[in-house]
Design an enzyme around this catalytic site. Structure first.
Site, short mmCIF file in Angstrom:
data_model
loop_
_atom_site.label_atom_id
_atom_site.label_comp_id
_atom_site.label_asym_id
_atom_site.label_seq_id
_atom_site.Cartn_x
_atom_site.Cartn_y
_atom_site.Cartn_z
N THR A 1 -4.57 6.65 -1.14
CA THR A 1 -5.47 7.67 -1.23
C THR A 1 -5.64 8.62 -2.43
O THR A 1 -4.59 9.40 -2.14
CB THR A 1 -6.01 8.16 0.18
OG1 THR A 1 -6.17 7.41 1.27
CG2 THR A 1 -7.42 8.95 0.07
N LYS B 1 -4.76 -1.51 9.37
CA LYS B 1 -5.18 -1.87 7.91
C LYS B 1 -5.34 -3.37 7.36
O LYS B 1 -5.35 -3.43 6.19
CB LYS B 1 -4.01 -1.01 7.11
CG LYS B 1 -3.52 0.35 7.16
CD LYS B 1 -4.18 1.18 6.45
CE LYS B 1 -3.86 2.55 6.50
NZ LYS B 1 -4.72 3.43 5.65
N GLU C 1 -8.67 4.43 -3.44
CA GLU C 1 -7.22 3.97 -4.34
C GLU C 1 -7.35 3.40 -5.51
O GLU C 1 -8.50 2.89 -6.02
CB GLU C 1 -6.15 3.19 -3.34
CG GLU C 1 -6.25 3.64 -1.94
CD GLU C 1 -5.06 2.82 -1.07
OE1 GLU C 1 -4.13 2.29 -2.02
OE2 GLU C 1 -4.95 3.07 0.12
N ASP D 1 -9.14 0.66 0.60
CA ASP D 1 -8.23 0.36 1.61
C ASP D 1 -8.89 0.71 2.96
O ASP D 1 -8.66 1.56 3.61
CB ASP D 1 -6.83 0.90 1.46
CG ASP D 1 -5.67 0.47 2.56
OD1 ASP D 1 -5.92 -0.71 2.86
OD2 ASP D 1 -5.16 1.45 2.99
N THR E 1 -9.41 -5.29 2.73
CA THR E 1 -9.00 -4.40 1.55
C THR E 1 -9.86 -5.01 0.43
O THR E 1 -9.79 -6.27 0.11
CB THR E 1 -7.55 -4.59 1.09
OG1 THR E 1 -6.57 -4.05 2.30
CG2 THR E 1 -7.38 -3.88 -0.15
N ASP F 1 1.17 -1.08 -0.04
CA ASP F 1 0.04 0.06 -0.07
C ASP F 1 0.95 1.22 0.17
O ASP F 1 1.67 1.46 0.86
CB ASP F 1 -1.05 -0.06 1.26
CG ASP F 1 -1.84 0.83 1.33
OD1 ASP F 1 -2.36 1.51 -0.08
OD2 ASP F 1 -2.32 1.39 2.21
N GLU G 1 -10.02 13.13 5.89
CA GLU G 1 -9.81 14.38 5.06
C GLU G 1 -11.21 14.99 5.09
O GLU G 1 -11.13 16.21 5.08
CB GLU G 1 -9.05 14.19 3.93
CG GLU G 1 -7.80 13.72 3.64
CD GLU G 1 -7.27 13.46 2.37
OE1 GLU G 1 -7.19 14.24 1.59
OE2 GLU G 1 -7.24 12.15 2.07
N GLN H 1 -5.00 2.97 14.16
CA GLN H 1 -3.77 3.59 13.53
C GLN H 1 -3.26 4.78 14.26
O GLN H 1 -1.97 4.59 14.18
CB GLN H 1 -4.41 4.19 12.09
CG GLN H 1 -3.20 4.62 11.16
CD GLN H 1 -3.73 5.12 9.67
OE1 GLN H 1 -4.78 5.12 9.46
NE2 GLN H 1 -2.69 5.34 8.98
N GLU I 1 -10.62 4.38 1.97
CA GLU I 1 -9.62 5.08 1.21
C GLU I 1 -9.72 4.75 -0.17
O GLU I 1 -9.82 3.60 -0.63
CB GLU I 1 -8.07 4.77 1.61
CG GLU I 1 -7.81 5.12 3.20
CD GLU I 1 -6.19 5.08 3.49
OE1 GLU I 1 -5.67 4.05 2.81
OE2 GLU I 1 -5.77 6.03 4.20
N ARG J 1 0.28 16.98 11.97
CA ARG J 1 1.50 17.67 12.10
C ARG J 1 1.49 19.33 12.01
O ARG J 1 2.37 19.97 12.24
CB ARG J 1 2.69 17.07 11.62
CG ARG J 1 2.78 15.81 11.84
CD ARG J 1 4.25 15.11 11.28
NE ARG J 1 3.98 14.96 9.97
CZ ARG J 1 3.49 13.95 9.29
NH1 ARG J 1 3.12 12.94 10.12
NH2 ARG J 1 3.38 14.05 7.98
N HIS K 1 -3.43 14.04 -0.67
CA HIS K 1 -3.78 13.15 0.65
C HIS K 1 -2.63 13.40 1.61
O HIS K 1 -2.76 13.34 2.83
CB HIS K 1 -4.01 11.82 0.04
CG HIS K 1 -4.09 10.78 1.16
ND1 HIS K 1 -5.15 10.94 2.05
CD2 HIS K 1 -3.19 10.01 1.62
CE1 HIS K 1 -4.76 9.79 3.21
NE2 HIS K 1 -3.72 9.28 2.83
N TYR L 1 1.46 5.78 -0.86
CA TYR L 1 0.88 6.93 -0.42
C TYR L 1 1.44 7.89 -1.41
O TYR L 1 2.10 8.84 -0.99
CB TYR L 1 1.67 6.97 0.96
CG TYR L 1 1.67 8.11 2.02
CD1 TYR L 1 0.20 8.28 2.45
CD2 TYR L 1 2.53 8.83 2.64
CE1 TYR L 1 -0.03 9.35 3.26
CE2 TYR L 1 2.25 9.96 3.41
CZ TYR L 1 0.88 9.93 3.93
OH TYR L 1 0.55 11.03 4.77
N ARG M 1 -8.75 4.65 11.94
CA ARG M 1 -7.89 5.62 12.15
C ARG M 1 -7.59 5.61 13.81
O ARG M 1 -6.72 6.30 14.09
CB ARG M 1 -8.88 6.77 11.92
CG ARG M 1 -8.98 7.08 10.43
CD ARG M 1 -7.93 7.09 9.46
NE ARG M 1 -8.41 7.32 7.94
CZ ARG M 1 -7.55 7.12 7.17
NH1 ARG M 1 -6.28 6.47 7.55
NH2 ARG M 1 -7.82 7.10 5.95
CA CA Z 1 -3.90 3.03 2.00
#
Ligand code: CA
Length: 420
Positions: free
Chosen positions: A349, A253, A201, A233, A257, A126, A363, A240, A199, A142, A133, A128, A237
């Site tokens: 994503t 995760k 994808e 996916d 899937t 997977d 998001e 995670q 997600e 952050r 995203h 990124y 959260r």
């Molecule tokens: Ca993913």
């Protein structure tokens, strides 16, 4: 647009015109899983066509997975596509159309089939690879100044996921249990995930295998990719958030899937090739692209509560990706990692610049703050009984090349094993 004599194949809104011919694995009440291609309202049974001598006999189409065919490589893929086009075109050769008994065996209405995983998933990675995203989720965690980690503009970031829980569209998804931070924040509790997410994808499917130690140029990697699927996916959260440092996603995760049942080939997507997201910085030369390897494909996601009406919650496009599928494969093989026929590479994503194009609820709700309105309700994250459906297509002038559906319903968590 070349026309087909098979019912439904010339309709402007079908996902499966003659120019598509996506590969999948299907069964009927009378016969077990075997390979087929979708054409209009039907599946053409490739095992039956091969047995009748109309297709090459060594493609493994009587198996319940496409892996044997996928490993044969682009020359054989093209040969089969050309042969199928001749069999199914209005102006084709008539070898199938003129044989009523064979048509009865080899053309099965889509309404009468069950779809299975199209290939044995030998690896699932997977990535990124969507910049918006990565920026959005980094900003939520952050702040915008540190949203992208320093490595992000230089290489596709990924983790190795689970193959054991990659499932085909229509398979229900059970809400996972896991460790999450307790309500007072002073330690973890065992709980069903309360922040269950999607997600959106795009999955690339490796066809041609490479050996341990082999590396690939981006152009070679492109040739090794058999096709593409829609991919959801599913993500927890809250699990995670607690487990993700320092080694990245694990249980958050690993529970499910979902992929679409049809693998759409590179050949079918050729008219939709385009450039990707503008580069922040020049990439190292091993990631150079000699051509445009991104696609202009619309991806839509609907959420439908049990007994309710569906609301479109995401409309995005695969051209919003920053790294192309062959770049993902090239980077994956760079260290000498062997790649197998049946390896699945998730894009990560896919989010565009507008809120309506953000490809996950994290998001869309900006970290669980702003609810997403539904037709009769709202959501921060998924609730039990919700069905999420992804669709995707490339839009031609009077036709579309589609992927079918990629959907799953959320089932309640199992009893909490640690409750007492
Ligand atoms: Ca993913």
């Amino acid at each position: 647009m070349r026309r087909s004599w098979v019912g439904g194949a010339n309709a402007a809104e079908t996902d499966f015109p003659l120019a598509n011919l996506p590969f999948g694995v299907f069964s009927t009440t009378a016969e077990g899983p075997r390979c087929g291609v979708a054409i209009g309202d039907h599946v053409a049974d490739l095992a039956a066509l091969a047995a009748a001598g109309l297709l090459p006999g060594d493609c493994g189409f009587d198996a319940p997975a496409l892996n044997t065919f996928m490993a044969l490589g682009p020359a054989r893929w093209d040969e089969v596509r050309t042969r199928l086009t001749a069999l199914l075109a209005e102006d084709g050769d008539g070898a199938l159309r003129g044989d009523a008994a064979l048509c009865g065996r080899a053309l099965v209405p889509l309404a009468e089939v069950a779809m299975h995983l199209p290939f044995r998933v030998t690896g699932y990675t997977d990535f990124y690879a969507g910049r918006q995203h990565a920026f959005n989720s980094g900003s939520i965690l952050r702040g915008p100044d540190n949203a992208l980690t320093p490595n992000w503009p230089h290489m596709p970031i990924a983790y190795n996921g689970r193959t054991s829980t990659v499932v085909v569209s229509g398979t229900p998804v059970r809400r996972p249990l896991g460790q999450v931070m307790g309500p007072d924040g002073d330690g973890p509790v065992l709980s069903p995930s309360r922040r269950l997410d999607i997600e959106v994808e795009f999955g690339a499917v490796v066809g041609v295998p490479t050996r341990m130690g082999d590396t690939l140029t981006v152009a070679e990697a492109w040739e090794n990719i058999f096709g593409f699927v829609l991919l959801n996916d599913w993500s927890a959260r809250d699990i995670q958030r607690w487990e993700g440092q320092p080694l990245g996603p694990f249980q958050a995760k690993a529970f499910a899937t979902t992929i679409s049942p049809w693998v759409v080939t590179r050949a079918a997507l050729e008219p939709f090739r385009t450039k990707g997201w503008p580069r922040d910085k020049a990439l190292l030369p091993y990631l150079d692209e000699p051509a445009d390897y991104f696609f202009d494909l619309t991806l839509e996601t609907h959420l439908c509560p049990k007994g309710g009406a569906a609301t479109r919650i995401v409309s995005t496009n695969t051209r919003h990706l920053y790294y192309s599928a062959p770049q993902l494969l090239t980077h994956h093989a760079l260290c000498g990692c062997a790649m197998n026929a049946g390896d699945l590479l998730g894009s990560g994503t896919i989010s565009g610049p507008e809120k309506s194009s953000f490809g996950c609820l994290l998001e869309q709700t900006w970290g669980g703050r702003d609810p997403v309105p539904l037709d009769g309700g709202e959501r921060l994250f998924l609730e039990d009984g919700d069905t999420v459906t992804m669709t995707g297509w490339g839009q031609g002038e009077d036709y579309r090349i589609g992927f079918g559906r990629c959907d799953g319903e959320i089932l309640p968590a199992r009893p909490n094993v640690g409750a007492n």
